[in-house]
Design a protein around this motif. Structure first.
Motif, PDB file in Angstrom:
ATOM      1  N   SER A   1       6.644  58.224  -0.535  1.00 47.55           N
ATOM      2  CA  SER A   1       7.544  58.107   0.613  1.00 47.55           C
ATOM      3  C   SER A   1       7.058  57.042   1.592  1.00 47.55           C
ATOM      4  N   GLN A   2       5.732  56.904   1.743  1.00 46.69           N
ATOM      5  CA  GLN A   2       5.178  55.897   2.652  1.00 46.69           C
ATOM      6  C   GLN A   2       5.420  54.485   2.136  1.00 46.69           C
ATOM      7  N   VAL A   3       5.227  54.285   0.835  1.00 45.27           N
ATOM      8  CA  VAL A   3       5.440  52.961   0.252  1.00 45.27           C
ATOM      9  C   VAL A   3       6.918  52.581   0.310  1.00 45.27           C
ATOM     10  N   ARG A   4       7.805  53.558   0.086  1.00 45.47           N
ATOM     11  CA  ARG A   4       9.243  53.273   0.193  1.00 45.47           C
ATOM     12  C   ARG A   4       9.603  52.868   1.618  1.00 45.47           C
ATOM     13  N   PHE A   5       9.080  53.616   2.623  1.00 38.69           N
ATOM     14  CA  PHE A   5       9.356  53.235   4.008  1.00 38.69           C
ATOM     15  C   PHE A   5       8.879  51.820   4.285  1.00 38.69           C
ATOM     16  N   ALA A   6       7.672  51.469   3.816  1.00 44.10           N
ATOM     17  CA  ALA A   6       7.143  50.123   4.047  1.00 44.10           C
ATOM     18  C   ALA A   6       8.060  49.074   3.424  1.00 44.10           C
ATOM     19  N   ALA A   7       8.570  49.342   2.235  1.00 47.19           N
ATOM     20  CA  ALA A   7       9.475  48.388   1.587  1.00 47.19           C
ATOM     21  C   ALA A   7      10.764  48.223   2.390  1.00 47.19           C
ATOM     22  N   ILE A   8      11.308  49.341   2.889  1.00 45.99           N
ATOM     23  CA  ILE A   8      12.538  49.278   3.682  1.00 45.99           C
ATOM     24  C   ILE A   8      12.304  48.524   4.991  1.00 45.99           C
ATOM     25  N   ALA A   9      11.212  48.859   5.681  1.00 47.98           N
ATOM     26  CA  ALA A   9      10.904  48.194   6.951  1.00 47.98           C
ATOM     27  C   ALA A   9      10.683  46.696   6.739  1.00 47.98           C
ATOM     28  N   ASN A  10       9.933  46.330   5.713  1.00 53.06           N
ATOM     29  CA  ASN A  10       9.671  44.916   5.442  1.00 53.06           C
ATOM     30  C   ASN A  10      10.968  44.175   5.100  1.00 53.06           C
ATOM     31  N   HIS A  11      11.851  44.830   4.376  1.00 51.71           N
ATOM     32  CA  HIS A  11      13.102  44.189   3.971  1.00 51.71           C
ATOM     33  C   HIS A  11      13.976  43.850   5.173  1.00 51.71           C
ATOM     34  N   PHE A  12      14.071  44.752   6.139  1.00 51.95           N
ATOM     35  CA  PHE A  12      14.972  44.547   7.269  1.00 51.95           C
ATOM     36  C   PHE A  12      14.312  43.804   8.430  1.00 51.95           C
ATOM     37  N   GLY A  13      13.018  43.584   8.343  1.00 49.99           N
ATOM     38  CA  GLY A  13      12.356  42.796   9.372  1.00 49.99           C
ATOM     39  C   GLY A  13      12.546  43.382  10.754  1.00 49.99           C
ATOM     40  N   ARG A  14      12.962  42.560  11.697  1.00 54.64           N
ATOM     41  CA  ARG A  14      13.076  42.999  13.090  1.00 54.64           C
ATOM     42  C   ARG A  14      14.478  43.500  13.446  1.00 54.64           C
TER      43      ARG A  14
END
Length: 384
Positions: free
Chosen positions: A19-32
């Motif tokens: 779940s943590q790695v998925r969140f990181a991927a989502i956050a990185n994808h959408f940037g700011r």
């Protein structure tokens, strides 16, 4: 000042996991596009390293004593009132108190349930079922697997209109092109491997015992990639069962594609899973899989791979490993079929789009864009 919507993510732990790695991927994808606050209830924030440094991410700390539910609920509710995130996102059973604290609703809430620990591997605990039913009745609940989706409706009895099935996805591009493999155990024979957080429910001991049984009959090698609380115990078991040099524990590896490219067979020996990221990655790398029959696994893999999805016992697992170790042609054909399935179904683009739509549907963008954002504070200041 004004800013983008703030999403508060509450995890039982922010160590590296699915779940943590998925969140990181989502956050990185959408940037700011979104701001994020991450709160790990056990104080572990290892997975922050996976977030792009240019993101607007705050680390919030708060003390949450165990067996102090009423005190915690009051403290968490004060925090939500004081900080007013545009969206509260809680993850798994360990964050359920935050869902309870948000009742009656202070802020929009999403709860994401990825699976269960060993205590719920065999059956759902009644107390937890009833708590989920109460805490999540007016929340939006996201389940990555079909198994969990049915459970949320039939067992937790959550309103169907509030339950969403959003399958996990991966960056398929990481598994294309030329990739350098990690150092492998020396010697002949196919390489069996797994990528996992080394916890009890992953039952890596089953893999070690099955590998030991197979290796008595045919040459093969073993790679166990990952770290976790069970590592020392598993390494001790490996020393008891296996000759030195026939296996390797790699520890944590961020570029996991370097693990898969060196394998001939992917192994998933867990007692409980739902939609395991490691299986999707192994399939994207073109590997056949030997797996226990858990969660959505039988529906995820190619039909050609289903004979190698077995019951949760050492003998069956060893038998499936042996059949693949001794048949190169089957390994090749099953691996190719898995790769085709992965390319068709597991692209992260769909997952990103689904989460973006969900976030935006719950956030009041006009309010978020116009409000004044306070300076970051350590949350224990609020909750003490």
């Amino acid at each position: 000042m004004t800013s983008e919507p703030l999403l508060l993510h509450v995890f039982p732990t922010f160590r590296v996991g699915g779940s943590q790695v998925r969140f990181a991927a989502i956050a990185n994808h959408f940037g700011r596009k979104y701001r994020h606050a991450v709160l790990a209830l056990n104080g572990a924030y290892d997975c922050l390293e996976r977030l792009d440094p240019g993101l607007d991410v705050q680390r919030w700390d708060v003390t949450a004593p165990k067996r102090s539910t009423l005190r915690n609920l009051r403290a968490f509710r004060r925090i939500l009132r004081a900080r007013k995130p545009d969206l509260l996102v809680t993850y798994n059973w360990g964050a359920i108190e935050w869902a309870l604290a948000n009742r009656p609703r202070l802020v929009p809430h999403i709860h994401i349930e990825d699976g269960f620990g060993p205590e719920e591997a065999e059956r759902q605990l009644l107390r937890r079922v009833l708590t989920r039913r109460l805490a999540l009745a007016r929340s939006t609940v996201v389940l990555p697997s079909r198994t969990l989706y049915r459970l949320a409706l039939d067992c937790w009895r959550l309103p169907a209109a509030r339950v969403r099935h959003i399958p996990n996805g991966i960056d398929l591009a990481r598994f294309s092109g030329r990739i350098a493999a990690i150092p492998l155990p020396p010697g002949p024979g196919p390489v069996i491997g797994t990528v996992a957080v080394l916890r009890a429910e992953k039952n890596i001991g089953r893999l070690l015992r099955a590998f030991a049984d197979v290796r008595e009959k045919v040459e093969c090698r073993l790679v166990i990639a990952g770290d976790g609380p069970a590592r020392a115990q598993l390494e001790a078991l490996a020393r008891q069962l296996l000759p030195e040099g026939s296996y390797v524990f790699t520890g944590r590896i961020d570029a996991v594609e370097r693990v898969y490219v060196g394998l001939d067979i992917f192994a998933l020996s867990s007692d409980t899973e739902q939609m395991p990221t490691s299986l999707m990655e192994g399939m994207a790398a073109g590997l056949p899989a030997v797996s226990t029959s858990v969660g959505d696994v039988p529906d995820m893999i190619a039909p050609e791979n289903r004979p190698f999805v077995v019951s949760r016992d050492d003998e069956s697992f060893a038998g499936a490993l042996f059949r693949l170790v001794t048949n190169e042609a089957t390994r090749s054909s099953v691996g190719l079929a898995n790769r085709i399935i992965a390319q068709a179904r597991f692209d992260a683009t769909t997952m990103f789009s689904d989460y973006d739509s969900l976030f935006l549907s719950l956030i009041d963008l006009n309010s978020a864009g116009a409000r004044t954002v306070p300076e970051p504070r350590v949350l224990s200041d609020f909750g003490s």
